[in-house]
Design a protein around this motif. Structure first.
Motif, PDB file in Angstrom:
ATOM      1  N   TYR A   1       0.856  -1.180   0.000  1.00 21.88           N
ATOM      2  CA  TYR A   1       0.000   0.000   0.000  1.00 21.88           C
ATOM      3  C   TYR A   1       0.899   1.239   0.000  1.00 21.88           C
ATOM      4  O   TYR A   1       1.808   1.351   0.828  1.00 21.88           O
ATOM      5  CB  TYR A   1      -0.876   0.049   1.247  1.00 21.88           C
ATOM      6  CG  TYR A   1      -2.006  -0.964   1.317  1.00 21.88           C
ATOM      7  CD1 TYR A   1      -1.807  -2.312   1.051  1.00 21.88           C
ATOM      8  CD2 TYR A   1      -3.281  -0.551   1.702  1.00 21.88           C
ATOM      9  CE1 TYR A   1      -2.852  -3.222   1.141  1.00 21.88           C
ATOM     10  CE2 TYR A   1      -4.336  -1.458   1.800  1.00 21.88           C
ATOM     11  CZ  TYR A   1      -4.118  -2.796   1.526  1.00 21.88           C
ATOM     12  OH  TYR A   1      -5.147  -3.705   1.629  1.00 21.88           O
ATOM     13  N   SER A   2       0.622   2.180  -0.913  1.00 22.93           N
ATOM     14  CA  SER A   2       1.321   3.468  -0.881  1.00 22.93           C
ATOM     15  C   SER A   2       0.479   4.440  -0.054  1.00 22.93           C
ATOM     16  O   SER A   2      -0.248   4.022   0.854  1.00 22.93           O
ATOM     17  CB  SER A   2       1.519   3.962  -2.319  1.00 22.93           C
ATOM     18  OG  SER A   2       2.172   5.208  -2.321  1.00 22.93           O
ATOM     19  N   THR A   3       0.588   5.728  -0.322  1.00 22.03           N
ATOM     20  CA  THR A   3      -0.319   6.709   0.281  1.00 22.03           C
ATOM     21  C   THR A   3      -1.293   7.157  -0.814  1.00 22.03           C
ATOM     22  O   THR A   3      -1.318   6.598  -1.909  1.00 22.03           O
ATOM     23  CB  THR A   3       0.449   7.941   0.796  1.00 22.03           C
ATOM     24  OG1 THR A   3       1.045   8.593  -0.333  1.00 22.03           O
ATOM     25  CG2 THR A   3       1.523   7.557   1.792  1.00 22.03           C
ATOM     26  N   ALA A   4      -2.049   8.197  -0.522  1.00 19.14           N
ATOM     27  CA  ALA A   4      -2.953   8.763  -1.536  1.00 19.14           C
ATOM     28  C   ALA A   4      -2.221   9.739  -2.452  1.00 19.14           C
ATOM     29  O   ALA A   4      -2.851  10.373  -3.295  1.00 19.14           O
ATOM     30  CB  ALA A   4      -4.131   9.454  -0.858  1.00 19.14           C
ATOM     31  N   HIS A   5      -0.890   9.880  -2.292  1.00 17.12           N
ATOM     32  CA  HIS A   5      -0.136  10.871  -3.074  1.00 17.12           C
ATOM     33  C   HIS A   5       0.395  10.244  -4.367  1.00 17.12           C
ATOM     34  O   HIS A   5       1.258   9.349  -4.311  1.00 17.12           O
ATOM     35  CB  HIS A   5       1.067  11.385  -2.272  1.00 17.12           C
ATOM     36  CG  HIS A   5       0.699  11.969  -0.946  1.00 17.12           C
ATOM     37  ND1 HIS A   5       0.761  11.252   0.229  1.00 17.12           N
ATOM     38  CD2 HIS A   5       0.258  13.197  -0.614  1.00 17.12           C
ATOM     39  CE1 HIS A   5       0.380  12.015   1.236  1.00 17.12           C
ATOM     40  NE2 HIS A   5       0.067  13.206   0.754  1.00 17.12           N
ATOM     41  N   PRO A   6      -0.049  10.740  -5.534  1.00 22.90           N
ATOM     42  CA  PRO A   6       0.473  10.178  -6.797  1.00 22.90           C
ATOM     43  C   PRO A   6       1.988  10.314  -6.931  1.00 22.90           C
ATOM     44  O   PRO A   6       2.662   9.375  -7.391  1.00 22.90           O
ATOM     45  CB  PRO A   6      -0.264  10.992  -7.864  1.00 22.90           C
ATOM     46  CG  PRO A   6      -1.547  11.402  -7.206  1.00 22.90           C
ATOM     47  CD  PRO A   6      -1.176  11.660  -5.770  1.00 22.90           C
ATOM     48  N   GLN A   7       2.551  11.460  -6.522  1.00 21.33           N
ATOM     49  CA  GLN A   7       3.996  11.634  -6.692  1.00 21.33           C
ATOM     50  C   GLN A   7       4.783  10.645  -5.821  1.00 21.33           C
ATOM     51  O   GLN A   7       5.757  10.040  -6.283  1.00 21.33           O
ATOM     52  CB  GLN A   7       4.398  13.074  -6.357  1.00 21.33           C
ATOM     53  CG  GLN A   7       5.864  13.339  -6.656  1.00 21.33           C
ATOM     54  CD  GLN A   7       6.289  14.747  -6.304  1.00 21.33           C
ATOM     55  OE1 GLN A   7       5.661  15.416  -5.477  1.00 21.33           O
ATOM     56  NE2 GLN A   7       7.356  15.227  -6.930  1.00 21.33           N
ATOM     57  N   ALA A   8       4.362  10.472  -4.572  1.00 26.04           N
ATOM     58  CA  ALA A   8       5.052   9.514  -3.692  1.00 26.04           C
ATOM     59  C   ALA A   8       4.945   8.100  -4.246  1.00 26.04           C
ATOM     60  O   ALA A   8       5.874   7.295  -4.112  1.00 26.04           O
ATOM     61  CB  ALA A   8       4.460   9.580  -2.288  1.00 26.04           C
ATOM     62  N   THR A   9       3.820   7.794  -4.880  1.00 28.22           N
ATOM     63  CA  THR A   9       3.640   6.456  -5.436  1.00 28.22           C
ATOM     64  C   THR A   9       4.549   6.246  -6.646  1.00 28.22           C
ATOM     65  O   THR A   9       5.119   5.159  -6.823  1.00 28.22           O
ATOM     66  CB  THR A   9       2.152   6.246  -5.787  1.00 28.22           C
ATOM     67  OG1 THR A   9       1.374   6.535  -4.601  1.00 28.22           O
ATOM     68  CG2 THR A   9       1.878   4.829  -6.239  1.00 28.22           C
ATOM     69  N   GLU A  10       4.710   7.277  -7.457  1.00 30.66           N
ATOM     70  CA  GLU A  10       5.686   7.200  -8.561  1.00 30.66           C
ATOM     71  C   GLU A  10       7.093   6.957  -8.010  1.00 30.66           C
ATOM     72  O   GLU A  10       7.867   6.161  -8.561  1.00 30.66           O
ATOM     73  CB  GLU A  10       5.681   8.510  -9.367  1.00 30.66           C
ATOM     74  CG  GLU A  10       4.477   8.695 -10.262  1.00 30.66           C
ATOM     75  CD  GLU A  10       4.664   8.029 -11.638  1.00 30.66           C
ATOM     76  OE1 GLU A  10       5.778   7.563 -11.930  1.00 30.66           O
ATOM     77  OE2 GLU A  10       3.667   7.975 -12.383  1.00 30.66           O
ATOM     78  N   ILE A  11       7.434   7.665  -6.953  1.00 25.91           N
ATOM     79  CA  ILE A  11       8.764   7.515  -6.338  1.00 25.91           C
ATOM     80  C   ILE A  11       8.944   6.089  -5.812  1.00 25.91           C
ATOM     81  O   ILE A  11       9.995   5.461  -5.995  1.00 25.91           O
ATOM     82  CB  ILE A  11       8.944   8.568  -5.219  1.00 25.91           C
ATOM     83  CG1 ILE A  11       9.071   9.969  -5.846  1.00 25.91           C
ATOM     84  CG2 ILE A  11      10.132   8.235  -4.319  1.00 25.91           C
ATOM     85  CD1 ILE A  11       8.933  11.108  -4.861  1.00 25.91           C
ATOM     86  N   LEU A  12       7.911   5.572  -5.176  1.00 21.20           N
ATOM     87  CA  LEU A  12       7.952   4.179  -4.703  1.00 21.20           C
ATOM     88  C   LEU A  12       8.169   3.211  -5.861  1.00 21.20           C
ATOM     89  O   LEU A  12       9.012   2.303  -5.785  1.00 21.20           O
ATOM     90  CB  LEU A  12       6.634   3.861  -3.983  1.00 21.20           C
ATOM     91  CG  LEU A  12       6.351   2.389  -3.700  1.00 21.20           C
ATOM     92  CD1 LEU A  12       7.364   1.816  -2.718  1.00 21.20           C
ATOM     93  CD2 LEU A  12       4.924   2.209  -3.168  1.00 21.20           C
ATOM     94  N   LEU A  13       7.418   3.396  -6.928  1.00 22.40           N
ATOM     95  CA  LEU A  13       7.532   2.493  -8.076  1.00 22.40           C
ATOM     96  C   LEU A  13       8.934   2.542  -8.684  1.00 22.40           C
ATOM     97  O   LEU A  13       9.492   1.505  -9.080  1.00 22.40           O
ATOM     98  CB  LEU A  13       6.473   2.851  -9.119  1.00 22.40           C
ATOM     99  CG  LEU A  13       5.055   2.385  -8.744  1.00 22.40           C
ATOM    100  CD1 LEU A  13       3.993   3.222  -9.439  1.00 22.40           C
ATOM    101  CD2 LEU A  13       4.886   0.907  -9.086  1.00 22.40           C
ATOM    102  N   THR A  14       9.497   3.711  -8.756  1.00 24.71           N
ATOM    103  CA  THR A  14      10.859   3.848  -9.282  1.00 24.71           C
ATOM    104  C   THR A  14      11.852   3.104  -8.387  1.00 24.71           C
ATOM    105  O   THR A  14      12.750   2.407  -8.878  1.00 24.71           O
ATOM    106  CB  THR A  14      11.231   5.337  -9.391  1.00 24.71           C
ATOM    107  OG1 THR A  14      10.287   5.975 -10.251  1.00 24.71           O
ATOM    108  CG2 THR A  14      12.632   5.522  -9.931  1.00 24.71           C
ATOM    109  N   ALA A  15      11.679   3.235  -7.075  1.00 23.08           N
ATOM    110  CA  ALA A  15      12.581   2.536  -6.148  1.00 23.08           C
ATOM    111  C   ALA A  15      12.444   1.022  -6.283  1.00 23.08           C
ATOM    112  O   ALA A  15      13.436   0.287  -6.237  1.00 23.08           O
ATOM    113  CB  ALA A  15      12.286   2.973  -4.712  1.00 23.08           C
ATOM    114  N   LEU A  16      11.223   0.551  -6.462  1.00 20.15           N
ATOM    115  CA  LEU A  16      11.004  -0.896  -6.622  1.00 20.15           C
ATOM    116  C   LEU A  16      11.617  -1.389  -7.926  1.00 20.15           C
ATOM    117  O   LEU A  16      12.229  -2.458  -7.982  1.00 20.15           O
ATOM    118  CB  LEU A  16       9.501  -1.189  -6.605  1.00 20.15           C
ATOM    119  CG  LEU A  16       8.820  -1.000  -5.252  1.00 20.15           C
ATOM    120  CD1 LEU A  16       7.312  -0.893  -5.425  1.00 20.15           C
ATOM    121  CD2 LEU A  16       9.167  -2.156  -4.318  1.00 20.15           C
TER     122      LEU A  16
END
Ligand SMILES: [Zn+2]
Length: 419
Positions: A128-143
């Motif tokens: 689960y990410s947060t509701a923030h699209p930018q943070a989720t993009e950052i998470l996906l890049t890290a993964l």
């Protein structure tokens, strides 16, 4: 990721789940051949004069561990003792998750989380990410950069949370569509997008329906929580009047079916269990989290006897560890409290093969056999008592984490950690 070493052959003691029976098969000294795409092409017994040295001497090799449920933005509040569930969300979770509008914070935590998963031998995670699209993009890049497999997406909330944690339904769906377009299926399906309504209480009926529709139209996993805590259940039924029970809220909003993965499932009625079975809904069992928040014990044996697909979840940060093996140990304890023991062998199966089934990736994951991807974990074997038997080995893998740490983590033949 470009700098990871790729393996073409692995030699060592292998313990692998059977594909469909909840039992493990041992190869005392196996050769595992891996092609350039990271797929296992052959598994055979090493000959007496085998020129290939053991890849990780003293270790046993099992399939990559699957963490079916954790929260990326809770990495730094792991162990925050402010439960039960609803006060814990208000006190510990929502303030920390609000900080993920800061991209530097999101990037630092994403790196920490990926490192923690790899150190514990997790190769696939439902995040689960947060509701923030930018943070989720950052998470996906890290993964993607870290080499892990993941199924993740925005955590959808448009009510019953502070404004900093919410995203209105129209915006959330537009952001989800962009994530699906950009990320879903990246690197041969290693990265996948999921629809994640946090739980019914945090979503309007419209948001739930839209999440369910996208799950169906794009064949996405739909992850959410259910029936974790009695106050949560009462508030959910008050927020969705006219529903007979918690599961019916998801059923009536297009969120229940074979793509659905439900965390907790603690306080279900027999009728809810029967409908879980009839609709082929999967379970993420998170016993360490359930102990920490005093939520109760999910009757694991009931779920297994009904033939449900079940995986284990750390549920970081209500869970106090990134280790799926520690969660397996907690699941053993929880099963005893339910007066229906689940054996260490079954639990190790759930930690690998069961997780792959729960996440609908069992066509390629969860077994060390030809045709499966070479997602592997090497775990040091401590001195075994009373004898180096198969049963003692399985007990050590589930219960003796301190004496038998993870030596190496491999995804699709690429070594993410370990020599
Ligand atoms: Zn959770």
């Amino acid at each position: 990721m470009t700098d990871a070493r790729s393996l073409s052959i692995v030699r060592g003691r292998v313990l692998t789940p059977a594909p469909y029976e909840r039992k493990l098969v041992e190869w005392p000294d196996a050769l595992v051949e891996v092609d350039a795409d990271g797929r296992i092409t052959a598994v055979s017994e090493a000959p007496a004069d085998c020129p290939v040295p053991p890849t990780w001497p003293g270790a046993v090799i099992v399939p990559g561990l699957v963490d079916t449920h954790l929260h990326f933005p809770q990495t730094r509040i792991l162990g925050s003792a402010s439960g039960p569930l609803l006060p814990w969300l208000e006190t510990s979770v929502f303030p920390e998750e609000a900080r993920f509008d800061d991209p530097d914070h999101a990037a630092a935590v994403a790196r920490e989380m990926c490192r923690a998963l790899i150190e514990q031998g997790t190769t696939l995670a439902g995040i689960y990410s947060t509701a923030h699209p930018q943070a989720t993009e950052i998470l996906l890049t890290a993964l993607e950069d870290g080499g892990l497999r993941a199924v993740t997406g925005l955590t959808l909330m448009d009510r019953n949370a502070p404004p900093a944690n919410r995203l209105e339904a129209v915006e959330a769906m537009a952001a989800s569509d962009a994530l699906i377009e950009r990320w879903h299926g990246r690197d041969g399906g290693r990265i996948r997008i999921s629809m994640i309504p946090r739980f019914a209480l945090s979503c309007t009926p419209e948001l739930l329906r839209e999440a369910g529709r996208r799950s169906r139209e794009h064949d996405l996993l739909l992850q959410t929580h259910i029936s974790e805590n009695r106050d949560e259940i009462a508030q959910t039924l008050a927020a969705f009047p006219g529903h007979r029970d918690y599961l019916s809220v998801y059923e009536d909003h297009d969120c229940a079916g074979p793509r659905t993965l439900l965390a907790h499932c603690i306080h279900f009625s027999d009728d809810e269990w029967a409908r879980m079975q009839a609709q082929d809904i999967a379970v993420a069992h998170c016993p360490d989290s359930n102990f920490f928040l005093g939520s109760g014990c999910m009757p694991l044996r009931v779920a297994l006897d009904r033939g449900l697909r079940v995986g284990l979840g750390t549920d970081v940060g209500a869970g106090r560890t990134f280790s799926v093996r520690r969660v397996a140990a907690a699941a053993y304890d929880a099963s005893l409290l339910c007066q229906a023991m689940v054996s260490p062998e079954e639990l190790l199966w759930l930690a690998t093969r069961g997780g792959a089934q729960a996440m609908r990736q069992d066509d390629r994951l969860g077994c060390i056999a030809p045709g499966f991807d070479a997602d592997l974990v090497a775990i040091d074997v401590p001195p075994l008592h009373p004898s180096p038997s198969r049963a003692a080995l399985i007990d050590a893998l589930v219960f003796r984490h301190d004496a038998g740490p993870v030596r190496a983590t491999v995804v699709r033949g690429r070594v993410l950690r370990g020599a």
